[in-house]
Design a protein around this motif. Structure first.
Motif, PDB file in Angstrom:
ATOM      1  N   GLY A  66      29.135  15.319 -15.201  1.00  8.39           N
ATOM      2  CA  GLY A  66      29.290  14.455 -13.922  1.00  8.39           C
ATOM      3  C   GLY A  66      30.636  14.365 -13.486  1.00  8.39           C
ATOM      4  N   PRO A  67      31.750  14.179 -14.341  1.00  6.15           N
ATOM      5  CA  PRO A  67      32.923  14.100 -13.790  1.00  6.15           C
ATOM      6  C   PRO A  67      33.457  15.213 -13.418  1.00  6.15           C
ATOM      7  N   LEU A  68      33.045  16.355 -14.113  1.00  4.06           N
ATOM      8  CA  LEU A  68      33.547  17.739 -13.636  1.00  4.06           C
ATOM      9  C   LEU A  68      32.936  18.169 -12.231  1.00  4.06           C
ATOM     10  N   PHE A  69      31.640  17.807 -11.844  1.00  5.78           N
ATOM     11  CA  PHE A  69      31.203  17.901 -10.236  1.00  5.78           C
ATOM     12  C   PHE A  69      32.248  17.066  -9.395  1.00  5.78           C
ATOM     13  N   LEU A  70      32.326  15.868  -9.968  1.00  6.36           N
ATOM     14  CA  LEU A  70      33.321  14.996  -8.903  1.00  6.36           C
ATOM     15  C   LEU A  70      34.608  15.710  -8.701  1.00  6.36           C
ATOM     16  N   VAL A  71      35.291  16.349  -9.752  1.00  9.55           N
ATOM     17  CA  VAL A  71      36.543  16.939  -9.854  1.00  9.55           C
ATOM     18  C   VAL A  71      36.627  18.142  -8.979  1.00  9.55           C
ATOM     19  N   ASN A  72      35.409  19.000  -9.138  1.00  8.28           N
ATOM     20  CA  ASN A  72      35.129  20.205  -8.426  1.00  8.28           C
ATOM     21  C   ASN A  72      35.022  19.807  -6.906  1.00  8.28           C
ATOM     22  N   ALA A  73      34.293  18.837  -6.583  1.00  7.18           N
ATOM     23  CA  ALA A  73      34.469  18.498  -5.108  1.00  7.18           C
ATOM     24  C   ALA A  73      35.640  18.128  -4.471  1.00  7.18           C
ATOM     25  N   ALA A  74      36.275  17.278  -5.138  1.00 13.71           N
ATOM     26  CA  ALA A  74      37.652  16.765  -4.706  1.00 13.71           C
ATOM     27  C   ALA A  74      38.610  18.082  -4.644  1.00 13.71           C
ATOM     28  N   GLY A  75      38.700  18.677  -5.661  1.00 12.33           N
ATOM     29  CA  GLY A  75      39.722  19.886  -5.763  1.00 12.33           C
ATOM     30  C   GLY A  75      39.440  20.778  -4.801  1.00 12.33           C
ATOM     31  N   GLY A  76      37.793  20.902  -4.503  1.00 10.90           N
ATOM     32  CA  GLY A  76      37.632  22.050  -3.522  1.00 10.90           C
ATOM     33  C   GLY A  76      38.036  21.606  -1.964  1.00 10.90           C
ATOM     34  N   VAL A  77      37.955  20.150  -1.777  1.00 14.67           N
ATOM     35  CA  VAL A  77      38.322  19.779  -0.377  1.00 14.67           C
ATOM     36  C   VAL A  77      40.064  19.956  -0.476  1.00 14.67           C
TER      37      VAL A  77
END
Length: 150
Positions: A66-77
């Motif tokens: 869960g936290p990794l998906f959120l980090v992936n989303a923010a990092g991708g933006v």
């Protein structure tokens, strides 16, 4: 530090003290390299958005994922924005790594029970993200090669 470039010579990533990629000759910022860079940024952004959507649809309840998906989303933006605004080779390398690592994690989770994600949860969102990550890797690589060839 002052460097000189021999007319007609080429410059590699390591030669430029600032790391800045020169603008395409005679065309401003619009050229094949810019189009590849834009496509790479789009791939990274689509992957980030899909990870955010999946995070809101239950992946946030999975302990580590869960936290990794959120980090992936923010990092991708952030990475997609850098790819479009910072004419440097580093965001392109980031696009290659972002796409490759995220795609590797997806393939691993689709073929095994990685970190609590079972292969049964693979659907359209996951396949869209995988395609976007493949686009990010290929387009970032092409843009990097084209920009360094100048």
């Amino acid at each position: 530090m002052v460097t000189s470039v021999i007319p007609g010579g080429s410059m590699s990533i390591m030669d430029a003290p600032t790391g800045k990629v020169p603008a395409p000759r005679g065309r401003g910022d619009v050229g094949p390299s810019w189009l590849w860079r834009s496509l790479a940024a789009l791939g990274v952004l689509v992957s980030a958005v899909v990870h955010l959507v999946l995070w809101t649809r239950g992946y946030d309840d999975i302990d580590l994922v869960g936290p990794l998906f959120l980090v992936n989303a923010a990092g991708g933006v952030v990475l997609a924005t850098l790819m479009l605004t910072w004419r440097h080779w580093l965001p392109l390398v980031g696009g290659i790594l972002f796409g490759a690592v995220t795609l590797l994690a997806f393939v691993t989770s689709a073929t095994s029970d990685l970190l609590g994600i079972s292969p049964e949860v693979i659907g359209v969102n996951e396949l869209v993200a995988a395609a976007a990550e493949l686009v990010a890797v290929v387009a970032s690589t092409v843009a990097l090669v084209r920009e360094q060839a100048r």
